[in-house]
Write an enzyme that holds these catalytic residues in place. Structure first.
Site, PDB file in Angstrom:
ATOM      1  N   LYS A  77       0.752  -1.141   0.094  1.00 55.34           N
ATOM      2  CA  LYS A  77      -0.066   0.101  -0.046  1.00 55.34           C
ATOM      3  C   LYS A  77       0.967   1.317   0.017  1.00 55.34           C
ATOM      4  CE  LYS A  77      -4.552   1.146   2.405  1.00 55.34           C
ATOM      5  NZ  LYS A  77      -5.317   0.339   1.480  1.00 55.34           N
ATOM      6  N   SER A  81      -2.032   6.355   0.913  1.00 51.37           N
ATOM      7  CA  SER A  81      -3.218   5.588   1.288  1.00 51.37           C
ATOM      8  C   SER A  81      -3.378   4.946   2.467  1.00 51.37           C
ATOM      9  CB  SER A  81      -3.437   4.509   0.373  1.00 51.37           C
ATOM     10  OG  SER A  81      -3.169   4.588  -1.077  1.00 51.37           O
ATOM     11  N   LYS A  85      -6.157   5.988   5.103  1.00 52.01           N
ATOM     12  CA  LYS A  85      -7.049   4.959   5.816  1.00 52.01           C
ATOM     13  C   LYS A  85      -7.134   5.049   7.253  1.00 52.01           C
ATOM     14  CE  LYS A  85      -8.413   0.037   5.313  1.00 52.01           C
ATOM     15  NZ  LYS A  85      -8.237  -0.994   4.351  1.00 52.01           N
ATOM     16  N   ARG A  88      -9.168   8.198   8.107  1.00 46.48           N
ATOM     17  CA  ARG A  88     -10.557   7.634   7.809  1.00 46.48           C
ATOM     18  C   ARG A  88     -11.039   6.965   9.054  1.00 46.48           C
ATOM     19  NH1 ARG A  88     -11.933   3.434   4.386  1.00 46.48           N
ATOM     20  NH2 ARG A  88      -9.913   3.776   3.266  1.00 46.48           N
ATOM     21  N   GLU A 171      -3.390  -9.362   2.953  1.00 40.98           N
ATOM     22  CA  GLU A 171      -4.589  -9.458   2.472  1.00 40.98           C
ATOM     23  C   GLU A 171      -4.651 -10.314   1.428  1.00 40.98           C
ATOM     24  OE1 GLU A 171      -8.362  -6.520   2.253  1.00 40.98           O
ATOM     25  OE2 GLU A 171      -6.954  -6.457   0.378  1.00 40.98           O
ATOM     26  N   ALA A 183     -14.483  -6.193 -11.278  1.00 39.88           N
ATOM     27  CA  ALA A 183     -13.914  -5.525 -10.260  1.00 39.88           C
ATOM     28  C   ALA A 183     -12.962  -4.320 -10.586  1.00 39.88           C
ATOM     29  CB  ALA A 183     -13.312  -6.269  -8.948  1.00 39.88           C
TER      30      ALA A 183
HETATM   31  P1  GTP Z   1     -11.312  -1.332   2.806  1.00 41.50           P
HETATM   32  O1  GTP Z   1     -11.382  -0.253   3.613  1.00 41.50           O
HETATM   33  O2  GTP Z   1     -11.634  -0.835   1.242  1.00 41.50           O
HETATM   34  O3  GTP Z   1      -9.939  -2.108   2.867  1.00 41.50           O
HETATM   35  O4  GTP Z   1     -12.461  -2.187   2.989  1.00 41.50           O
HETATM   36  P2  GTP Z   1     -12.711  -3.392   4.280  1.00 41.50           P
HETATM   37  O5  GTP Z   1     -11.625  -3.358   5.171  1.00 41.50           O
HETATM   38  O6  GTP Z   1     -14.073  -3.201   4.783  1.00 41.50           O
HETATM   39  O7  GTP Z   1     -12.486  -4.662   3.467  1.00 41.50           O
HETATM   40  P3  GTP Z   1     -13.178  -5.501   2.317  1.00 41.50           P
HETATM   41  O8  GTP Z   1     -12.626  -6.813   2.544  1.00 41.50           O
HETATM   42  O9  GTP Z   1     -14.502  -5.246   2.233  1.00 41.50           O
HETATM   43  O10 GTP Z   1     -12.465  -4.988   0.916  1.00 41.50           O
HETATM   44  C1  GTP Z   1     -11.128  -4.889   0.861  1.00 41.50           C
HETATM   45  C2  GTP Z   1     -10.720  -4.591  -0.633  1.00 41.50           C
HETATM   46  O11 GTP Z   1     -11.697  -5.378  -1.627  1.00 41.50           O
HETATM   47  C3  GTP Z   1     -10.801  -3.201  -1.051  1.00 41.50           C
HETATM   48  O12 GTP Z   1      -9.603  -2.684  -0.856  1.00 41.50           O
HETATM   49  C4  GTP Z   1     -11.061  -3.359  -2.711  1.00 41.50           C
HETATM   50  O13 GTP Z   1      -9.654  -3.860  -3.118  1.00 41.50           O
HETATM   51  C5  GTP Z   1     -11.822  -4.873  -2.574  1.00 41.50           C
HETATM   52  N1  GTP Z   1     -13.091  -4.357  -2.564  1.00 41.50           N
HETATM   53  C6  GTP Z   1     -13.989  -4.244  -1.904  1.00 41.50           C
HETATM   54  N2  GTP Z   1     -15.383  -3.838  -2.280  1.00 41.50           N
HETATM   55  C7  GTP Z   1     -15.131  -3.574  -3.541  1.00 41.50           C
HETATM   56  C8  GTP Z   1     -16.025  -2.941  -4.477  1.00 41.50           C
HETATM   57  O14 GTP Z   1     -17.141  -2.618  -4.306  1.00 41.50           O
HETATM   58  N3  GTP Z   1     -15.550  -2.854  -5.709  1.00 41.50           N
HETATM   59  C9  GTP Z   1     -14.191  -3.261  -6.129  1.00 41.50           C
HETATM   60  N4  GTP Z   1     -13.849  -2.952  -7.308  1.00 41.50           N
HETATM   61  N5  GTP Z   1     -13.355  -3.688  -5.178  1.00 41.50           N
HETATM   62  C10 GTP Z   1     -13.799  -3.802  -3.741  1.00 41.50           C
HETATM   63 MG    MG Z   2      -8.234  -2.324   0.958  1.00 41.54          MG
END
Ligand code: GTP
Ligand code: MG
Length: 236
Positions: A77, A81, A85, A88, A171, A183
């Site tokens: 990362k 970012s 994060k 956020r 991850e 995606a």
């Molecule tokens: P993040 O804060 O985005 O890391 O989300 P999270 O901690 O809730 O984890 P989650 O497993 O939901 O998603 C992690 C990662 O999956 C994201 O950083 C994206 O790479 C991918 N991802 C999740 N949702 C989407 C989506 O709706 N569209 C796309 N293109 N990628 C997604």
């Molecule tokens: Mg992520």
């Protein structure tokens, strides 16, 4: 871990030896070294997991005469970012906070050929005794409301450095080529719109596309199984 503050190192050259332009305080240099060290550790963790995946792919391709894994992508990362994060999530912006709270500093994406390959790869990875499963999100059996599908694993693996063994979190996103196609385009569209919400009409159409793609994945798996039943091996 010992911090290598070698004055000839690339980092030192770039942050210290800017002649007479800036004076960088010592604690900041120390932090920069620690950050560089941490990023190196995440890069090593990615390499370890990639090797595990290559071994699995080799073994399965010999056994089944086809490759379950089409492609493996990875990334560490970006600092911007990471900071974004942490902010956020209202978490402290520090190295310790990053290592403790963020699961996706090291990220690997495994692109599989068929739906069942995803679960085969995930199971084999999970069964290895030096792989700790921290969390699993199965967005295939339970897709996200927008249609996103993928199998997410947060794993921890030991990485051996000169003076310590460090458990590093990675991850791993496992998906088919079809899921990756959706995606990737979804990500591009979001990026172009600067993360704004789509209109309901566009959301519905994107969801429809994701559903059609999922049906195609299922059909392709079904075709492969029927061919296998006839005793013909599918080769690449
Ligand atoms: P993040 O804060 O985005 O890391 O989300 P999270 O901690 O809730 O984890 P989650 O497993 O939901 O998603 C992690 C990662 O999956 C994201 O950083 C994206 O790479 C991918 N991802 C999740 N949702 C989407 C989506 O709706 N569209 C796309 N293109 N990628 C997604
Ligand atoms: Mg992520």
């Amino acid at each position: 871990m010992n911090i290598n503050m070698n004055p000839n190192s690339e980092l030192n050259q770039s942050i210290v030896k800017v002649p007479n332009l800036v004076s960088v305080p010592d604690p900041l240099i120390k932090q920069a070294y620690q950050f560089q060290e941490a990023m190196m550790m995440y890069t090593c963790a990615i390499r370890e997991v990639k090797t595990k995946l290559e071994v699995l792919n080799d073994e399965l391709s010999v056994r089944n005469s086809r490759n379950p894994i089409e492609l493996v992508k990875s990334r560490v990362k970006k600092p911007v970012s990471i900071v974004e994060k942490l902010k956020r999530r209202n978490l402290p912006v520090s190295l310790e906070s990053m290592m403790e709270n963020l699961d996706d500093v090291a990220g690997i994406r495994v692109i599989c050929s068929f739906l069942d390959d995803i679960y085969a790869v995930a199971d084999m990875l999970a069964r290895q005794d030096d792989v700790h499963i921290i969390a699993i999100k199965d967005y295939i059996s339970q897709p996200k409301i927008n249609g996103y599908r993928s199998y997410h694993m947060i794993i921890e693996i030991p990485v051996f450095f000169s003076d310590q063994k460090k458990w590093m979190r990675v991850e791993v996103q496992i998906r088919t080529m079809a899921m990756d196609f959706w995606a990737s385009l979804d990500h591009q569209l979001k990026y172009k719109k600067e993360m704004q919400e789509y209109s309901q009409e566009i959301s519905d159409e994107l969801r429809e596309c994701a559903d059609v793609i999922a049906q195609t994945d299922e059909k392709m798996l079904n075709i492969r199984k029927r061919i296998e039943e006839q005793g013909i091996t599918v080769t690449k």
